[in-house]
Scaffold this active site. Structure first.
Site, PDB file in Angstrom:
ATOM      1  N   LYS A  55      49.965  30.426  27.916  1.00  0.00           N
ATOM      2  CA  LYS A  55      48.872  30.418  26.942  1.00  0.00           C
ATOM      3  C   LYS A  55      47.882  31.529  27.246  1.00  0.00           C
ATOM      4  O   LYS A  55      47.424  32.248  26.352  1.00  0.00           O
ATOM      5  CB  LYS A  55      48.151  29.073  26.972  1.00  0.00           C
ATOM      6  CG  LYS A  55      46.926  29.012  26.054  1.00  0.00           C
ATOM      7  CD  LYS A  55      45.907  27.999  26.508  1.00  0.00           C
ATOM      8  CE  LYS A  55      45.149  28.465  27.727  1.00  0.00           C
ATOM      9  NZ  LYS A  55      44.041  27.568  28.109  1.00  0.00           N
ATOM     10  N   ARG A  89      45.333  36.384  25.324  1.00  0.00           N
ATOM     11  CA  ARG A  89      44.769  37.694  25.642  1.00  0.00           C
ATOM     12  C   ARG A  89      45.528  38.799  24.906  1.00  0.00           C
ATOM     13  O   ARG A  89      44.928  39.748  24.391  1.00  0.00           O
ATOM     14  CB  ARG A  89      44.826  37.926  27.161  1.00  0.00           C
ATOM     15  CG  ARG A  89      43.740  37.203  27.939  1.00  0.00           C
ATOM     16  CD  ARG A  89      44.045  37.188  29.425  1.00  0.00           C
ATOM     17  NE  ARG A  89      42.931  36.643  30.216  1.00  0.00           N
ATOM     18  CZ  ARG A  89      42.643  35.343  30.303  1.00  0.00           C
ATOM     19  NH1 ARG A  89      43.402  34.450  29.663  1.00  0.00           N
ATOM     20  NH2 ARG A  89      41.614  34.931  31.034  1.00  0.00           N
ATOM     21  N   GLN A 127      35.820  32.966  31.814  1.00  0.00           N
ATOM     22  CA  GLN A 127      36.106  33.443  30.465  1.00  0.00           C
ATOM     23  C   GLN A 127      34.941  34.227  29.874  1.00  0.00           C
ATOM     24  O   GLN A 127      35.139  35.037  28.971  1.00  0.00           O
ATOM     25  CB  GLN A 127      36.483  32.270  29.555  1.00  0.00           C
ATOM     26  CG  GLN A 127      37.843  31.670  29.889  1.00  0.00           C
ATOM     27  CD  GLN A 127      38.171  30.468  29.036  1.00  0.00           C
ATOM     28  OE1 GLN A 127      37.327  29.949  28.294  1.00  0.00           O
ATOM     29  NE2 GLN A 127      39.401  29.992  29.132  1.00  0.00           N
ATOM     30  N   SER A 144      37.850  30.744  39.066  1.00  0.00           N
ATOM     31  CA  SER A 144      39.086  31.186  38.399  1.00  0.00           C
ATOM     32  C   SER A 144      39.193  32.704  38.319  1.00  0.00           C
ATOM     33  O   SER A 144      39.558  33.267  37.279  1.00  0.00           O
ATOM     34  CB  SER A 144      39.182  30.585  36.988  1.00  0.00           C
ATOM     35  OG  SER A 144      39.116  29.182  37.038  1.00  0.00           O
ATOM     36  N   GLU A 175      42.370  24.860  37.242  1.00  0.00           N
ATOM     37  CA  GLU A 175      43.190  24.184  36.229  1.00  0.00           C
ATOM     38  C   GLU A 175      44.333  23.385  36.849  1.00  0.00           C
ATOM     39  O   GLU A 175      44.915  22.511  36.200  1.00  0.00           O
ATOM     40  CB  GLU A 175      43.768  25.208  35.252  1.00  0.00           C
ATOM     41  CG  GLU A 175      44.750  26.176  35.882  1.00  0.00           C
ATOM     42  CD  GLU A 175      45.011  27.388  35.005  1.00  0.00           C
ATOM     43  OE1 GLU A 175      46.181  27.712  34.815  1.00  0.00           O
ATOM     44  OE2 GLU A 175      44.050  28.008  34.531  1.00  0.00           O
TER      45      GLU A 175
END
Length: 446
Positions: free
Chosen positions: A30, A35, A188, A215, A334
């Site tokens: 994903k 991206r 993000q 992350s 995650e």
């Protein structure tokens, strides 16, 4: 009389009566697919995405870009898909950049990549772009992206919330330049600005101010993909200043990219081998990757398994015993739900650290894991930045998902070792892992 929606159906999680022995073809990533869709849409020429993931999050991204004027044509070669043994193996998406325009409405669902990556794209559109989505998306942090875009010259109406719903009034271009941002709640925020940065008049220089960015592998993935598309990117790792990323303005090349399998979505299947003392082969596992899921090789080996990378893929084998772990998961947050599920079945306690930011994900994952594992008789306690898990004999019961795909797969892992576990709303796995129930029962030979 007021009508009420029926509660989601319960899915009886299959119980493993022996060691699993299976090959599982995991669909595409994903993170890479979304991206790549953004980069291909901003390119100077058409591009191809091969073997993309078709899931709720990626289809929301594609629909949003189409709403802003991008052409995305889907093709499927059924023969090649059948030969590869996977429904999406022969699929390719042709992305045809066009003049971005509004008015348009974007449904972000509950997809962090859509709600954060596309507002910078919307500043380049000619006209207003409205962003809305699931109720949970209103609670997820977006202030970093909104504040940064305003500082770079964008006009945004969010009614002062720092969250969705909101409207970005695109002016066809954005000046860009230097901006400070606190990305301690989500990497993000940084990726969102970098992905559109080549199209800003002055590029973009993102300086993170605040506590550590979680992350980080996802930012490295963004940088790697930008460079693949021809962008010039300076990073702390390439000799730049700490916590500063700089993208030079310039045209992006049309991509021709084959999407890697989603290594984070391989987690429950590797966990099945670990929990049952069996063997699982994940085809096409890349030898080199920026995906955070690659850390599973190290983590699950420490928890009692062994793995080897072959020409066929990653072969993971459980030893029949599961050990607890003390791990800093700040870069791979995650993976926490699946690791917590395995830890609840271990022979010693575990401490999972560095994941306070999970309270802001699809649900508050730390609270949800604590509540649901304890509801089956476990002993999980929240800490300031993670979980402390003491294994206990578990019993059956309902495992709630809170519309969180990784909660659903964590419950399925527990169900392998605990009879009569029912997963509420297993369909939420379609967010990133379509047909999970069929893949899961197929792994078990059911």
């Amino acid at each position: 009389m007021t009508a009420h929606a029926a509660p989601p159906a319960l899915w009886p999680a299959p119980y493993a009566t022996g060691a699993v022995d299976a090959t599982v073809q995991v669909p595409g990533s994903k993170s890479v697919t979304n991206r790549a869709l953004v980069l291909a849409s901003l390119a100077a020429e058409p591009g191809w995405l091969r073997r993309p993931l078709r899931s709720r999050d990626t289809l929301l991204m594609a629909a949003a870009l189409r709403a802003m004027g991008v052409g995305i044509e889907e093709t499927v070669s059924s023969s090649s898909a059948a030969a590869a043994g996977a429904a999406d193996s022969g699929e390719a998406w042709r992305v045809i950049p066009a003049g971005l325009h509004g008015p348009a409405t974007v449904d972000v669902g509950n997809a962090g990549t859509v709600m954060r990556f596309l507002p910078p794209v919307a500043t380049l559109a000619d006209g207003p772009i409205r962003f809305d989505g699931d109720p949970r998306c209103y609670e997820r942090p977006l202030h970093g992206v909104i504040g940064a875009l305003r500082a770079l010259g964008a006009r945004i109406d969010d009614d002062g919330r720092g969250a969705l719903p909101m409207t970005v009034f695109g002016g066809g271009a954005l000046d860009g330049g230097p901006v400070e941002i606190d990305a301690s709640s989500s990497s993000q925020f940084v990726s969102a600005l970098l992905l559109s940065g080549p199209r800003f008049n002055q590029g973009v220089q993102v300086r993170h101010v605040g506590s550590a960015v979680p992350s980080m592998p996802h930012i490295r993935m963004t940088v790697d993909m930008l460079r693949h598309a021809g962008a010039q990117v300076d990073t702390p790792e390439s000799g730049g200043e700490p916590d500063v990323w700089r993208v030079t303005p310039g045209a992006l090349l049309g991509l021709d990219l084959t999407v890697e399998p989603d290594l984070s979505n391989a987690q429950p299947f590797l966990a099945a081998a670990l929990v049952t003392g069996g063997r699982v082969l994940i085809p096409d596992w890349p030898a080199h990757t920026t995906q955070p899921g690659d850390r599973l090789r190290e983590i699950f080996t420490e928890m009692g398994g062994s793995c080897r990378l072959t020409d066929q893929g990653l072969e993971f084998t459980g030893s029949g015993r599961v050990h607890g772990i003390d791990a800093d998961l700040s870069e791979v947050g995650e993976l926490t739900p699946g690791i917590a599920a395995v830890a609840a079945l271990a022979d010693s306690p575990s401490v999972l650290r560095g994941v306070a930011h999970l309270r802001l994900h699809e649900t508050d994952r730390l609270a949800a894991l604590t509540r649901e594992i304890n509801g089956l008789g476990g002993e999980v306690a929240e800490t300031e930045d993670g979980l402390r898990i003491s294994p206990r004999t578990l019993r059956g019961g309902t495992f709630h998902t809170y519309d969180d795909h990784r909660m659903a797969t964590a419950g399925a892992v527990l169900g392998l070792a605990v009879k009569d576990v029912d997963i509420e709303n297993v369909a939420t796995t379609a967010k990133t892992l379509p047909d999970f129930p069929a893949l899961w029962t197929g792994m078990l030979g059911n």
